[in-house]
Write an enzyme that holds these catalytic residues in place. Structure first.
Site, PDB file in Angstrom:
ATOM      1  N   LYS A 167       0.838  -1.200   0.000  1.00 53.15           N
ATOM      2  CA  LYS A 167       0.000   0.000   0.000  1.00 53.15           C
ATOM      3  C   LYS A 167       0.883   1.265   0.000  1.00 53.15           C
ATOM      4  CE  LYS A 167      -3.373  -2.627  -0.297  1.00 53.15           C
ATOM      5  NZ  LYS A 167      -4.284  -3.234   0.648  1.00 53.15           N
TER       6      LYS A 167
HETATM    7  C1  LIG Z   1      -5.226  -4.299   1.034  1.00 56.94           C
HETATM    8  C2  LIG Z   1      -6.689  -4.112   1.044  1.00 56.94           C
HETATM    9  C3  LIG Z   1      -7.483  -4.490   2.126  1.00 56.94           C
HETATM   10  C4  LIG Z   1      -6.995  -5.328   3.257  1.00 56.94           C
HETATM   11  O1  LIG Z   1      -5.969  -4.830   3.951  1.00 56.94           O
HETATM   12  P1  LIG Z   1      -5.027  -5.803   4.821  1.00 56.94           P
HETATM   13  O2  LIG Z   1      -4.220  -4.814   5.579  1.00 56.94           O
HETATM   14  O3  LIG Z   1      -4.235  -6.606   3.843  1.00 56.94           O
HETATM   15  O4  LIG Z   1      -5.907  -6.632   5.663  1.00 56.94           O
HETATM   16  C5  LIG Z   1      -8.820  -4.154   2.116  1.00 56.94           C
HETATM   17  N1  LIG Z   1      -9.365  -3.515   1.085  1.00 56.94           N
HETATM   18  C6  LIG Z   1      -8.655  -3.168  -0.001  1.00 56.94           C
HETATM   19  C7  LIG Z   1      -9.327  -2.431  -1.107  1.00 56.94           C
HETATM   20  C8  LIG Z   1      -7.294  -3.473  -0.064  1.00 56.94           C
HETATM   21  O5  LIG Z   1      -6.609  -3.148  -1.156  1.00 56.94           O
END
Ligand SMILES: *Cc1c(COP(=O)(O)O)cnc(C)c1O
Length: 362
Positions: free
Chosen positions: A182
């Protein structure tokens, strides 16, 4: 190959001394480092009610619990997202009701959401897909008119804005993810930003077995079902080091995104996405709609550029088969959409090369 996504950590000379200090401090569980991380995050977003957790998925689960979503309820959601947005709804036992997307943005369409509201609708799950803010003005109206909470999954949209205010300030619940790829990673982690102090206080209980950290075990009486969802000092220290250089992480995505907005305008075979009024995306991915996607991806690969659709439309997973419905806009969009590299690792020369390769056709 120019990657589509990348893990961005601070350099070891900055990260390691700080991390080592926490690791050998004798306190690696949730403590004051976590508080400090939350305070810094709140400063960045502009919302003091931020609660950190160990994943974006945990953040979404807590939001669903606070929205009182239970078995037999319905949650309206978008199929164009990463799977956790929707698998987490399954954790509550509620049924997913798909709304179609808006063809111009790829985001959940407020008009279709309104058509799908029933007496069983307990929450509306929205995603700022690829970093483009949802139609916040329309969803604010829906939240008010139907009194159904909006959960804004902003995992792709750290630093994006609406009306000059960052996401994290517009709905009852906004969640972020600090997973490896992210905008900002803490290795793993997540955050929920709340509108109301009451939700904020309850979330702190839910993330830690229902126990109140301010009281001793003997003085505690668990009254809500909690989970082990807290963030620890180690991940929080990585988060602090990241927030100290947050502009280095987020701003290049935005600069590269704006560059593509300008340079790819009017290019044959390319359709650019649109943004809702007063919104500023943070371009976690740069999404295009293209003809002959397979050939587009191969052509870019020949030039050392990674392009891909990355996500699979969630509604075709077997686990969601009892939510199946017709989604004509998604049918078209999901066949044409492709993401190109846009993050901090893409240099000015590389983004120019990407534009040139696309302009030369495929
Ligand atoms: C990465 C992601 C998540 C989940 O996040 P985690 O930290 O991996 O649990 C939820 N929604 C979206 C759109 C994502 O890209």
């Amino acid at each position: 190959m120019i990657s589509l996504v990348k893990t961005g950590l601070p350099t070891s000379d900055v990260l390691m001394p700080a991390l080592e200090k926490v690791l050998y401090s004798g306190y690696i569980a949730q403590g004051t480092v976590v508080d400090e991380f939350e305070n810094l995050f709140s400063d960045y977003i502009g919302n003091k009610f931020s609660v950190s957790v160990n994943s974006g998925t945990a953040a979404l689960h807590i939001a669903l619990i606070l929205a009182d979503v239970k078995e037999g309820d319905e949650v309206i959601s978008t199929p164009l997202t990463a799977e956790p947005t929707n698998t987490v709804i399954g954790q509550t036992g509620a049924k997913i009701v798909w709304a179609d997307i808006d063809s111009c943005t790829g985001n959940i369409c407020p008009k279709d959401v309104e058509r799908k509201i029933t007496s069983k609708t307990k929450a509306i799950m929205t995603v700022d897909y690829a970093g483009i803010p949802i139609d916040i003005a329309s969803f604010k109206k829906i939240e008010k008119r139907y009194k159904i909470p909006i959960i804004e999954d902003a995992a792709h949209a750290l630093g994006a804005k609406f009306s000059n205010k960052k996401l994290g300030n517009h709905f009852r619940f906004t969640t972020f993810s600090f997973q490896a790829i992210k905008h900002m990673t803490t290795v793993d982690g997540g955050m929920i930003c709340f509108r109301d102090k009451e939700d904020y206080e309850k979330a702190k209980l839910i993330r830690w077995f229902g126990l109140d950290k301010k009281k001793t075990r003997q003085d505690n009486d668990i009254t809500v079902q909690g989970y082990k969802y807290h963030m620890n000092n180690v991940n929080a220290q990585i988060g602090i080091t990241q927030l100290n250089r947050i502009h280095e992480l987020v701003d290049p995505y935005i600069e590269n995104g704006k560059y593509y907005d300008e340079e790819l305008k009017g290019v044959e075979g390319v359709e650019l996405l649109k943004y809702y009024p007063n919104s500023e995306p943070s371009y976690w991915l740069y999404t295009l709609k293209v003809e002959n996607r397979g050939r587009f991806i191969s052509k870019l690969a020949e030039h050392g550029i990674m392009a891909s659709e990355l996500h699979k439309r969630n509604d075709i997973h077997s686990i969601f088969s009892n939510s199946k419905t017709v989604l004509p806009n998604l049918d078209v969009f999901s066949k044409k959409m492709v993401h190109i590299p846009c993050g901090w690792w893409v240099t000015n020369e590389e983004r120019q090369k990407i534009v040139n390769v696309i302009k030369n056709g495929w």
